[in-house]
Scaffold this motif. Structure first.
Motif, mmCIF file in Angstrom:
data_model
loop_
_atom_site.group_PDB
_atom_site.id
_atom_site.type_symbol
_atom_site.label_atom_id
_atom_site.label_comp_id
_atom_site.label_asym_id
_atom_site.label_seq_id
_atom_site.Cartn_x
_atom_site.Cartn_y
_atom_site.Cartn_z
ATOM 1 N N ILE A 95 37.652 38.804 44.308
ATOM 2 C CA ILE A 95 37.893 37.645 45.177
ATOM 3 C C ILE A 95 37.501 38.051 46.596
ATOM 4 C CG2 ILE A 95 39.683 36.125 46.136
ATOM 5 C CD1 ILE A 95 41.318 36.683 43.531
ATOM 6 N N HIS A 98 39.318 35.212 50.840
ATOM 7 C CA HIS A 98 40.550 34.419 50.693
ATOM 8 C C HIS A 98 41.094 34.104 52.089
ATOM 9 C CE1 HIS A 98 44.697 33.372 49.815
ATOM 10 N NE2 HIS A 98 44.293 33.118 48.582
ATOM 11 N N CYS A 129 36.198 32.333 48.446
ATOM 12 C CA CYS A 129 37.146 31.270 48.781
ATOM 13 C C CYS A 129 36.761 30.593 50.096
ATOM 14 C CB CYS A 129 38.548 31.835 48.935
ATOM 15 S SG CYS A 129 39.130 32.721 47.483
ATOM 16 N N ALA A 166 35.786 29.109 45.103
ATOM 17 C CA ALA A 166 37.109 28.486 45.017
ATOM 18 C C ALA A 166 37.370 27.691 46.291
ATOM 19 C CB ALA A 166 38.184 29.547 44.832
ATOM 20 N N GLU A 168 40.031 26.209 48.419
ATOM 21 C CA GLU A 168 41.475 26.362 48.593
ATOM 22 C C GLU A 168 41.870 25.873 49.975
ATOM 23 O OE1 GLU A 168 43.135 29.605 45.824
ATOM 24 O OE2 GLU A 168 42.490 30.578 47.652
#
Ligand code: PGA
Length: 251
Positions: A95, A98, A129, A166, A168
């Motif tokens: 990931i 983030h 992200c 992603a 988010e």
């Protein structure tokens, strides 16, 4: 419909001790043939547990991922972990970018991009992200913010195998709040358009996850949105009892 295989990924953040290996074992055991036929499953534990989880996952087809990496392969960077080290544990994904990394560590799009290149160098899939703050959404800037983050965080050469994105929204992470289904559909549709405009046909196979307060109770509705190809799950991924029902939304 899309040909994209859904992915439900769990981000354990800074949670998990050796005692948590048993819980991960419950997750791998519950990933049965019916689920394997429909949806990919990944868990990203803290770096201290990567090697152990990779061994527990063997044979289960649950993937193991890291939560961050350094952009260099090795060297004088005290406290850092390289993509090569992550791959060496048996993990297959990382990931990157983030919002907690972006806010706690001042990570910029340019840094995230260099980390994506590091992940690819080591053969890892990057899970990048993006997402707007509450103030940005209220100012009507959500689409623009995400457009900028995607433009700056992704290097050339994305493929369905090396990249997952992603979405988010920061205000939805760990808050129990989620955007409306309409807002998720709009953002994911726009992200797909931006990616296809820049990367062409390769972007059609890239999975776009939604993340932010995904729970068993809201998973079916969120995961049914067009261009939502799975979920990135924080809190609810820590227990098999709350993580697996999210994946079962695909059964
Ligand atoms: P949450 O976290 O599911 O606990 O909201 C999501 C994330 O930060 O990936």
């Amino acid at each position: 419909m899309s040909g994209r295989r859904p992915l439900v990924a769990g981000n354990w953040k800074m949670n998990g001790l050796k005692a948590s290996v048993a819980e991960f074992g419950r997750i791998t055991a519950a990933y049965d043939a019916a689920l394997r036929a429909k949806v990919d499953l990944l868990v990203a534990p803290p770096a201290t547990l990567l090697s152990t989880f990779a061994v527990v996952a063997l044979g289960s087809r649950v993937a193991v991922g890291a939560q961050d990496c350094h952009s260099n392969g090795a060297g004088a960077h005290t406290g850092e972990v390289s993509a090569e080290m992550i791959a060496d544990t048996g993990a297959t994904a990382v990931i990157l970018g983030h919002s907690e990394r972006r806010s706690d560590h001042g990570e910029t799009d340019a840094l995230v991009r260099s980390k994506v290149e590091a992940a690819w160098r080591a053969g890892l899939t990057a899970i990048v992200c993006v997402g707007e703050s509450n103030a940005e959404r209220h100012a009507g800037r959500a689409l623009n913010v995400v457009r900028h983050q995607l433009a700056g965080s992704l290097p050339e050469g994305i493929t369905a195998a090396n990249m997952v994105i992603a979405y988010e929204p920061i205000w939805a992470i760990g808050t129990g709040l989620t955007p409306t289904i309409y807002d998720i559909a709009e953002m994911h549709g726009e992200m797909r358009k931006m990616l296809v405009a820049r990367f062409g046909a390769a972007a059609k196979g890239v999975r776009l996850l939604y993340g932010g307060s995904v729970k068993p109770e809201n998973a079916a509705e969120i995961l049914s949105v067009a261009d939502v190809d799975g979920a990135l799950v924080g809190g609810a991924s820590l227990k098999a009892d709350t993580f697996l029902p999210i994946a079962r939304a695909y059964l």
